[in-house]
Design a protein around this motif. Structure first.
Motif, PDB file in Angstrom:
ATOM      1  N   ALA A 222     -22.441  29.050 -30.156  1.00  0.00           N
ATOM      2  CA  ALA A 222     -21.531  27.942 -29.899  1.00  0.00           C
ATOM      3  C   ALA A 222     -20.723  28.180 -28.619  1.00  0.00           C
ATOM      4  O   ALA A 222     -20.379  29.310 -28.274  1.00  0.00           O
ATOM      5  CB  ALA A 222     -20.583  27.754 -31.077  1.00  0.00           C
ATOM      6  N   ASP A 223     -20.442  27.080 -27.910  1.00  0.00           N
ATOM      7  CA  ASP A 223     -19.583  27.162 -26.726  1.00  0.00           C
ATOM      8  C   ASP A 223     -18.238  27.774 -27.098  1.00  0.00           C
ATOM      9  O   ASP A 223     -17.685  28.601 -26.371  1.00  0.00           O
ATOM     10  CB  ASP A 223     -19.369  25.773 -26.123  1.00  0.00           C
ATOM     11  CG  ASP A 223     -20.665  25.178 -25.583  1.00  0.00           C
ATOM     12  OD1 ASP A 223     -21.539  25.980 -25.179  1.00  0.00           O
ATOM     13  OD2 ASP A 223     -20.798  23.945 -25.567  1.00  0.00           O
ATOM     14  N   VAL A 224     -17.704  27.326 -28.210  1.00  0.00           N
ATOM     15  CA  VAL A 224     -16.538  27.965 -28.808  1.00  0.00           C
ATOM     16  C   VAL A 224     -17.051  28.620 -30.083  1.00  0.00           C
ATOM     17  O   VAL A 224     -17.256  27.944 -31.094  1.00  0.00           O
ATOM     18  CB  VAL A 224     -15.430  26.942 -29.130  1.00  0.00           C
ATOM     19  CG1 VAL A 224     -14.237  27.647 -29.761  1.00  0.00           C
ATOM     20  CG2 VAL A 224     -15.016  26.183 -27.874  1.00  0.00           C
ATOM     21  N   PRO A 225     -17.319  29.938 -30.092  1.00  0.00           N
ATOM     22  CA  PRO A 225     -17.973  30.589 -31.223  1.00  0.00           C
ATOM     23  C   PRO A 225     -17.242  30.355 -32.539  1.00  0.00           C
ATOM     24  O   PRO A 225     -16.012  30.253 -32.576  1.00  0.00           O
ATOM     25  CB  PRO A 225     -17.965  32.076 -30.829  1.00  0.00           C
ATOM     26  CG  PRO A 225     -17.899  32.054 -29.346  1.00  0.00           C
ATOM     27  CD  PRO A 225     -17.057  30.872 -28.996  1.00  0.00           C
ATOM     28  N   SER A 226     -17.986  30.286 -33.616  1.00  0.00           N
ATOM     29  CA  SER A 226     -17.419  30.059 -34.939  1.00  0.00           C
ATOM     30  C   SER A 226     -16.499  31.217 -35.331  1.00  0.00           C
ATOM     31  O   SER A 226     -16.646  32.350 -34.857  1.00  0.00           O
ATOM     32  CB  SER A 226     -18.541  29.916 -35.962  1.00  0.00           C
ATOM     33  OG  SER A 226     -19.405  28.860 -35.600  1.00  0.00           O
ATOM     34  N   HIS A 227     -15.568  30.931 -36.232  1.00  0.00           N
ATOM     35  CA  HIS A 227     -14.512  31.878 -36.586  1.00  0.00           C
ATOM     36  C   HIS A 227     -15.066  33.211 -37.069  1.00  0.00           C
ATOM     37  O   HIS A 227     -14.521  34.273 -36.752  1.00  0.00           O
ATOM     38  CB  HIS A 227     -13.615  31.258 -37.657  1.00  0.00           C
ATOM     39  CG  HIS A 227     -12.367  32.032 -37.920  1.00  0.00           C
ATOM     40  ND1 HIS A 227     -11.413  32.266 -36.958  1.00  0.00           N
ATOM     41  CD2 HIS A 227     -11.928  32.655 -39.038  1.00  0.00           C
ATOM     42  CE1 HIS A 227     -10.427  32.984 -37.478  1.00  0.00           C
ATOM     43  NE2 HIS A 227     -10.717  33.241 -38.732  1.00  0.00           N
ATOM     44  N   VAL A 228     -16.156  33.179 -37.817  1.00  0.00           N
ATOM     45  CA  VAL A 228     -16.702  34.421 -38.363  1.00  0.00           C
ATOM     46  C   VAL A 228     -17.169  35.366 -37.259  1.00  0.00           C
ATOM     47  O   VAL A 228     -17.192  36.589 -37.439  1.00  0.00           O
ATOM     48  CB  VAL A 228     -17.855  34.124 -39.349  1.00  0.00           C
ATOM     49  CG1 VAL A 228     -19.084  33.591 -38.639  1.00  0.00           C
ATOM     50  CG2 VAL A 228     -18.211  35.372 -40.153  1.00  0.00           C
ATOM     51  N   TYR A 229     -17.511  34.823 -36.073  1.00  0.00           N
ATOM     52  CA  TYR A 229     -18.012  35.660 -34.983  1.00  0.00           C
ATOM     53  C   TYR A 229     -16.908  36.175 -34.064  1.00  0.00           C
ATOM     54  O   TYR A 229     -17.150  37.075 -33.256  1.00  0.00           O
ATOM     55  CB  TYR A 229     -19.038  34.884 -34.158  1.00  0.00           C
ATOM     56  CG  TYR A 229     -20.230  34.439 -34.980  1.00  0.00           C
ATOM     57  CD1 TYR A 229     -21.295  35.300 -35.224  1.00  0.00           C
ATOM     58  CD2 TYR A 229     -20.272  33.168 -35.534  1.00  0.00           C
ATOM     59  CE1 TYR A 229     -22.376  34.905 -35.994  1.00  0.00           C
ATOM     60  CE2 TYR A 229     -21.346  32.767 -36.304  1.00  0.00           C
ATOM     61  CZ  TYR A 229     -22.394  33.630 -36.542  1.00  0.00           C
ATOM     62  OH  TYR A 229     -23.457  33.246 -37.317  1.00  0.00           O
ATOM     63  N   ILE A 230     -15.724  35.610 -34.146  1.00  0.00           N
ATOM     64  CA  ILE A 230     -14.645  36.030 -33.245  1.00  0.00           C
ATOM     65  C   ILE A 230     -13.376  36.428 -33.983  1.00  0.00           C
ATOM     66  O   ILE A 230     -12.410  36.829 -33.356  1.00  0.00           O
ATOM     67  CB  ILE A 230     -14.292  34.903 -32.237  1.00  0.00           C
ATOM     68  CG1 ILE A 230     -13.803  33.642 -32.975  1.00  0.00           C
ATOM     69  CG2 ILE A 230     -15.474  34.589 -31.344  1.00  0.00           C
ATOM     70  CD1 ILE A 230     -13.233  32.587 -32.065  1.00  0.00           C
ATOM     71  N   GLY A 231     -13.376  36.331 -35.309  1.00  0.00           N
ATOM     72  CA  GLY A 231     -12.156  36.565 -36.079  1.00  0.00           C
ATOM     73  C   GLY A 231     -12.014  37.965 -36.641  1.00  0.00           C
ATOM     74  O   GLY A 231     -11.228  38.180 -37.568  1.00  0.00           O
ATOM     75  N   GLY A 232     -12.777  38.931 -36.103  1.00  0.00           N
ATOM     76  CA  GLY A 232     -12.656  40.300 -36.578  1.00  0.00           C
ATOM     77  C   GLY A 232     -13.494  40.606 -37.798  1.00  0.00           C
ATOM     78  O   GLY A 232     -13.288  41.637 -38.453  1.00  0.00           O
ATOM     79  N   TYR A 233     -14.433  39.749 -38.116  1.00  0.00           N
ATOM     80  CA  TYR A 233     -15.274  39.949 -39.300  1.00  0.00           C
ATOM     81  C   TYR A 233     -16.493  40.829 -39.015  1.00  0.00           C
ATOM     82  O   TYR A 233     -17.058  41.426 -39.928  1.00  0.00           O
ATOM     83  CB  TYR A 233     -15.748  38.597 -39.842  1.00  0.00           C
ATOM     84  CG  TYR A 233     -14.642  37.787 -40.451  1.00  0.00           C
ATOM     85  CD1 TYR A 233     -14.294  37.928 -41.791  1.00  0.00           C
ATOM     86  CD2 TYR A 233     -13.920  36.880 -39.684  1.00  0.00           C
ATOM     87  CE1 TYR A 233     -13.264  37.204 -42.349  1.00  0.00           C
ATOM     88  CE2 TYR A 233     -12.880  36.142 -40.230  1.00  0.00           C
ATOM     89  CZ  TYR A 233     -12.558  36.311 -41.565  1.00  0.00           C
ATOM     90  OH  TYR A 233     -11.526  35.593 -42.115  1.00  0.00           O
TER      91      TYR A 233
END
Length: 343
Positions: A222-233
């Motif tokens: 995603a252009d703005v990556p989904s939360h699971v990929y950028i939220g420390g998971y």
């Protein structure tokens, strides 16, 4: 004091009902209604907005079968799913596109949600946005259940997920069941042990009895990556494993490839989301997608048979069809590899 507030709310409801009746059933203009009700045109506009947002007025667009768009027809025939395409201009920002798709989705949910249902919700930016636009509908014996844990090594995720669940529960007079476990366990054996606990089994049993599942899709592209990929998971090693496994997306933090396969993706052994075979047994599975960069993830979800109903913006719907080619001999779906985006 509470009585005064209740009285004011009741008066506003009566005025909104009268304004709605005059506007929608008697075809009076707002100026004419304002004159009849001895108020201003702006006050009538606010009353009509209140009537729509509180569910006093239910506006539905019923397109005749022959009037459905060729784009909707093509997607329905190609994937054998129900489709609702949301008109959004191509120049819209990613944020505006998401909000418009989620608002449309929120206002369609009353046709899917009914009393005596168990409804599964997968947390994420899409459902959080949908929850802000829900139109209240009085139901009874409705249970909302969180489909996947939201905790990581920085946060429990409880506040994040509970706010979304609360909004759904309030809008439909339902109860909410949180799933207070990590999004991903450090060790799959810990997950196996916890899954045997009675308190956890109760939530898992609710998930197994779902009538409806509502979810967005995660995408590493995603252009703005989904939360699971950028939220420390996810750790760097996790991203490497996903790269090697050719993962294109996730549904409720369960990862899959372009062909819909998922069982031999090792990170899924640690994931708290529902087994995709179980999800496929849910009678109605509503997927909400916004943005062309989610198309690869959507293709994988469709290949996995996860979707029965799709809400999608017009540009992404066109990109979905453009991105799918059929092998002239086998008829299999051909997809192009993409590069995973890491935070």
């Amino acid at each position: 004091m509470p009585n005064d507030i209740d009285g004011e709310r009741s008066d506003k409801t009566r005025e909104a009902l009268r304004a709605a009746h005059l506007y929608y059933l008697q075809d009076l203009t707002m100026d004419a209604i304002a004159q009849e009700m001895h108020t201003s045109r702006s006050s009538i506009s606010r009353l009509l907005g209140f009537a729509r947002s509180t569910g006093l007025v239910d506006i539905q667009i019923r397109a005749p079968h022959h009037g459905s768009s060729s784009l909707e027809d093509a997607i329905q025939k190609r994937f054998q799913i129900a489709v609702h395409i949301v008109p959004v201009p191509d120049h819209a920002s990613n944020v505006d596109r998401l909000e418009r798709v989620c608002m449309s989705a929120a206002r369609m949910l009353d046709r899917y949600f009914d009393s005596n249902m168990v409804i599964g919700l997968a947390w994420g930016s899409t459902l959080t946005s949908i929850s802000r636009h829900l139109v209240p509908k009085e139901l009874h014996n409705v249970q909302f259940v969180q489909l996947n844990g939201a905790g990581n090594n920085q946060t429990t995720g409880i506040v994040y997920a509970s706010e979304m669940l609360r909004r759904f529960g309030d809008a439909y007079s339902g109860t909410s069941q949180q799933f207070p476990v990590p999004a991903f366990f450090d060790d799959p054996r810990t997950k196996e042990a916890l899954w045997r606990e009675r308190s956890t089994r109760r939530v898992l049993d609710m998930q197994a009895r779902m009538d409806v599942a509502l979810f967005g899709l995660g995408s590493p592209f995603a252009d703005v990556p989904s939360h699971v990929y950028i939220g420390g998971y996810l750790e760097p090693e996790d991203f490497r494993m996903l790269d090697e496994a050719k993962v294109v997306g996730d549904c409720a933090t369960v990862f899959y490839r372009a062909d819909g396969s998922y069982r031999d993706i090792h990170l899924n052994d640690r994931a708290s989301g529902p087994d995709l075979d179980q999800l496929r047994r849910t009678p109605r599975r509503i997927c909400v997608v916004s943005g062309v960069s989610k198309v690869a993830s959507l293709r994988g979800a469709l290949a996995a048979g996860l979707v029965t109903d799709l809400v999608i913006d017009e540009g992404s719907a066109r990109a979905l069809l453009d991105s799918v080619t059929l092998d002239s001999v086998t008829g299999d779906m051909v997809t192009e590899p993409a590069q995973m985006v890491k935070p």
